[in-house]
Scaffold this motif. Structure first.
Motif, PDB file in Angstrom:
ATOM      1  N   LEU A 229      -1.112  47.251  32.252  1.00 42.09           N
ATOM      2  CA  LEU A 229       0.114  46.815  31.515  1.00 42.09           C
ATOM      3  C   LEU A 229       1.113  47.872  30.865  1.00 42.09           C
ATOM      4  O   LEU A 229       1.810  47.441  30.252  1.00 42.09           O
ATOM      5  CB  LEU A 229      -0.292  45.936  30.357  1.00 42.09           C
TER       6      LEU A 229
ATOM      7  N   ARG B 243       7.058  36.611  28.841  1.00 38.93           N
ATOM      8  CA  ARG B 243       7.490  36.960  27.596  1.00 38.93           C
ATOM      9  C   ARG B 243       8.836  37.754  27.587  1.00 38.93           C
ATOM     10  O   ARG B 243       9.742  37.577  26.761  1.00 38.93           O
ATOM     11  CB  ARG B 243       6.451  37.952  26.687  1.00 38.93           C
TER      12      ARG B 243
ATOM     13  N   GLN C 275       3.225  39.198  30.447  1.00 43.36           N
ATOM     14  CA  GLN C 275       4.180  40.044  29.690  1.00 43.36           C
ATOM     15  C   GLN C 275       5.620  39.600  30.391  1.00 43.36           C
ATOM     16  O   GLN C 275       6.448  39.750  29.729  1.00 43.36           O
ATOM     17  CB  GLN C 275       3.601  41.454  29.892  1.00 43.36           C
TER      18      GLN C 275
ATOM     19  N   GLU D 228       1.063  32.634  26.650  1.00 43.55           N
ATOM     20  CA  GLU D 228      -0.206  33.200  26.544  1.00 43.55           C
ATOM     21  C   GLU D 228      -1.229  33.279  27.431  1.00 43.55           C
ATOM     22  O   GLU D 228      -1.114  32.236  28.277  1.00 43.55           O
ATOM     23  CB  GLU D 228      -0.800  32.726  25.056  1.00 43.55           C
TER      24      GLU D 228
ATOM     25  N   MET E  40      -2.521  39.137  32.753  1.00 42.62           N
ATOM     26  CA  MET E  40      -1.647  39.463  31.707  1.00 42.62           C
ATOM     27  C   MET E  40      -0.437  40.167  31.759  1.00 42.62           C
ATOM     28  O   MET E  40       0.625  39.956  31.081  1.00 42.62           O
ATOM     29  CB  MET E  40      -2.792  40.837  30.992  1.00 42.62           C
ATOM     30  N   GLN E  41      -0.327  40.907  32.904  1.00 47.19           N
ATOM     31  CA  GLN E  41       0.927  41.157  33.449  1.00 47.19           C
ATOM     32  C   GLN E  41       1.957  40.251  33.639  1.00 47.19           C
ATOM     33  O   GLN E  41       3.087  40.308  33.388  1.00 47.19           O
ATOM     34  CB  GLN E  41       0.919  42.288  34.562  1.00 47.19           C
TER      35      GLN E  41
ATOM     36  N   ARG F 201      -6.396  32.051  18.214  1.00 51.06           N
ATOM     37  CA  ARG F 201      -5.578  33.313  17.692  1.00 51.06           C
ATOM     38  C   ARG F 201      -4.758  32.809  16.609  1.00 51.06           C
ATOM     39  O   ARG F 201      -4.169  31.861  16.648  1.00 51.06           O
ATOM     40  CB  ARG F 201      -4.566  33.622  18.878  1.00 51.06           C
TER      41      ARG F 201
END
Lengths: 498, 498
Positions: B294, A410, A407, A417, A403-404, B114
């Motif tokens: 995060l 992004r 991020q 995603e 997830m990091q 999603r």
């Protein structure tokens, strides 16, 4: 959940389906419509039109009849009775709510009022292929201005909207006429506007003229005279004009000339003797002068005597936004794409509420039809999302780190995603496929220890698979995937996407 | 228009009014809502949520009951019978259409899905001040992911939405709880989940806990015990717990700790003995770990044992997006602004259609309530239009030249419009006022010959009028207006607006 509830659910299992004549929208189609609405709204706003939003419901007695093609007040609408006994209807267009809004707030509004509105409208009609009972319109109207500058502005704005959407000059044309010219023509051919049959005959003649594009001059002549039998054998009763009258009307619809003034001159020759005709000609001349002063030539804004624009409530200029490139119609015939919107002047907008006439003029653009046209023209840039990167999950324990990673991607401006389910690799790759992902990132245990990730180019993979024609070979293909050091990942991705 | 029609209109003149409980929206309010929707949509999209649009209608049997605060299936909706005898209802939220959509297209959809959606929803309820029967929601849901990463992602995204709207950390807080902890608590205090009264007692206890924010611990204690009489004298029957039970529940809702882990530890001490409680604690720990990895601290995402989030269908994590700054409530009391949205996990989304459980989790944000909050906070930048310039018309003959002037101003990036009516100067100035114009341009005959225009600064004029306190003097005020050479006009305007 209790047992009681579980039992209840077994009794009735509804079928999941959209109601008849309604539809869902998603993906590129939805993005395109939303980007079109944004583009058109910004043109409207630039011209000083202020956004208005009204609720879906209006009181049935306030809806009135503004459907251009229809003379039915409350037929064709979805209506229900409120618990206080008042009938409410879902709006069938955006003009009726405007009329109610203007009448309700007249004293407080800036006058003239330039307002635009977009949103769904509902028609309780028989659905068919491509014919839905809910669809989007985007309208702009000027209320309280009786002069031709208001009409001219709307026509120029309509042309600007088409240009802003990327449609080339030559592929669109705003065709303009004036109802007063029609009235003058009926006077010129000797129809008596006080006769009981006048209204009926007038509608029949307008309908006949409206078909010039589709049926040509001979078809129009039949419909103006005794009537016409179409290919299926159906007979449409004609207007019953005599030969001389027919030729005058035929001369009007078939006017062809090199420039706007020549068209207006030809119109004047046919109707100039009547007051209505002379007024209509003067109004068209005024609009032409404004178009010319502002540099809008006849290849964008044309005067066209065959434009009728429905049968309804128009009282002066009428205009039709047409896309002129070739397309297949519902029968598979090649024809010009046709109208995507239009409008005109309707000076009795709020008369039914207030008893006084307030001049108004405006256009309505049909969003889905215009979207279909843009798709045919390939003018869908700007509405498409950036290439998608999907990060797969080999080991659930690594989710926080992945997830990091997402991020970070992004924050570097990439569209990324994390696969958020719990399925195995095969389902994850299928997910990436269904999402139309461009790149997939995989980080296995060995790779993590080596500080690298696997980057898979699904598009390149697909190209190669076409060449290789062997699924196993494609899956093994080295070219479509590479190992990339974690700290070189963003640069590598940017190079691939560049 | 014929005489017949004119006569008909005299018979009935409807009153122009919005239907009861519905409203129009325009101006800054509408711009703000639209800019908010664009901002939130772009955050959702950045997280990989794909836009979906569904029609206003669903078949009544497919709507189900997803209203969190309500246990009524088809009460409170607007419904009508289609001409084929099927009942259709306007959607009351965006979750029920999602359930139908997923069930209808399950095999073809990417899984997990999603999706985000925004649009109006309709509730057939008694309207009141600030309570409308149509309002906007903007939802994001992940369907087909049973793991906590999906919930954690939604919570982080909710916090990012608030930040993207310009709300400072400290003014918002996403408060998170888990339904399984509630179930564990009921088990821990010895309630029998197989008893006939369990469901009722459970709801009464949840409702009591939900009021902790408003009534404080003593109020919650009363509602958990015999009941509570409010200030107006109305009595609410309590859950009938004994003192020991009450203290356990009270201990839960009033947990205070410095960090998320300490809150979870305190929860665990109260419910850890039950399987449901232990599961809920483990889920919260997993979410906390993702937040921490995060960089989302407890000042944005908090674990909060008092979050109940309605009574409905949630089965795991629940979350509430709260604005924590002070505001006046409907009684004029100063209190925290409160919830602008929330959601949670509801694993039986499509069960009623397909018979199988498909996990889902999502949030819904109420657009108008959030817009009210942004207005209070003064965070409406970016949604406001550029300063408006209105060009007045002294002499209709000059319209073409003035329209050209307006076009030049627009091409220079300015927001300009021509007064499009036919009224005299006084009405034109009133128009500019009502349009909130910043500048007005006037070109009289003398000025045209001298190649200048008059530029009037309405804002400066208003400031001076406050100081001068004399209307006549203000109108004559030289400072608020100046003559500018035509070819210096754009530069001068840009200087004034800079």
């Amino acid at each position: 959940m209790s047992n009681r509830k579980a039992k209840k659910q077994k009794i009735f299992k509804p079928k999941a389906r959209t109601p008849r004549g309604f539809r869902d929208m998603s993906g590129d189609e939805l993005s395109l419509q939303q980007s079109m609405i944004a583009t058109i709204s910004s043109v409207y706003e630039r011209y000083g039109f202020a956004a208005l939003d009204t609720s879906a419901f209006e009181y049935a007695d306030a809806l009135g009849k503004f459907l251009p093609d229809d003379d039915r007040p409350n037929e064709g609408v979805f209506a229900l009775e409120d618990d206080d006994g008042q009938w409410m209807s879902l709006r069938y267009d955006l003009t009726a709510p405007l009329a109610r809004y203007v009448a309700e707030h007249y004293d407080a509004l800036p006058k003239p009022l330039r307002r635009f509105q977009w949103g769904p409208v509902w028609r309780n009609e028989k659905p068919g292929p491509g014919r839905y009972r809910q669809f989007l319109q985007i309208d702009a109207d000027t209320v309280g201005a009786g002069n031709m500058a208001a009409d001219a502005e709307i026509c120029m704005m309509a042309a600007d909207c088409m240009a802003a959407l990327g449609i080339e000059t030559g592929d669109y044309l705003v065709r303009i006429n004036n109802r007063k010219i029609m009235d003058g023509l009926l006077h010129a051919i000797g129809l008596d506007s006080d006769s009981d049959d006048y209204e009926n005959q007038r509608l029949t003649i307008l309908r006949a003229m409206d078909k010039f594009d589709r049926l040509g001059l001979d078809g129009v002549r039949d419909l103006l005279g005794a009537g016409r039998k179409d290919d299926s054998g159906d007979f449409t009763k004609g207007a019953g004009l005599d030969d001389k009258q027919i030729e005058q009307v035929a001369a009007m619809v078939s006017i062809q000339a090199n420039n706007r003034l020549a068209v207006i001159d030809a119109m004047e020759a046919l109707v100039g003797g009547s007051q209505a005709g002379a007024d209509g000609v003067a109004e068209l001349r005024e609009m032409d002068a404004l178009f010319t002063a502002l540099g809008y030539q006849a290849d964008r804004l044309a005067i066209d005597a065959s434009i009728v624009r429905g049968l309804g409530y128009y009282t002066g200029p009428v205009y039709e936004i047409e896309l002129t490139f070739d397309a297949e119609d519902e029968n598979g015939d090649i024809t010009r794409f046709g109208s995507v919107g239009g409008g005109g002047r309707y000076d009795d907008l709020v008369k039914r509420f207030k008893g006084v006439e307030i001049p108004a003029t405006g256009i309505s653009i049909g969003v889905s039809r215009l979207a279909a046209a843009l798709t045919m023209l390939g003018k869908t840039q700007g509405s498409q999302a950036d290439p998608l990167i999907v990060v797969l999950v080999m080991d659930k324990e690594t989710r926080p780190a992945l997830m990091q990673l997402v991020q970070n991607l992004r924050q570097a401006g990439l569209r990324a995603e994390l696969y958020i389910g719990d399925s195995a690799m095969k389902a994850q790759l299928r997910y990436a496929d269904l999402r139309n992902a461009r790149l997939v990132i995989i980080e296995g245990e060995d790779e993590r220890q080596a500080g690298v990730v696997t980057l898979k180019d699904l598009e390149l993979g697909k190209q190669q698979s076409v060449e290789i024609e062997d699924n196993a070979e494609w899956r093994a293909s080295a070219h479509a995937q590479q190992q990339v050091p974690r700290d070189a990942l963003i640069d590598t991705i940017k190079q691939i996407l560049a």
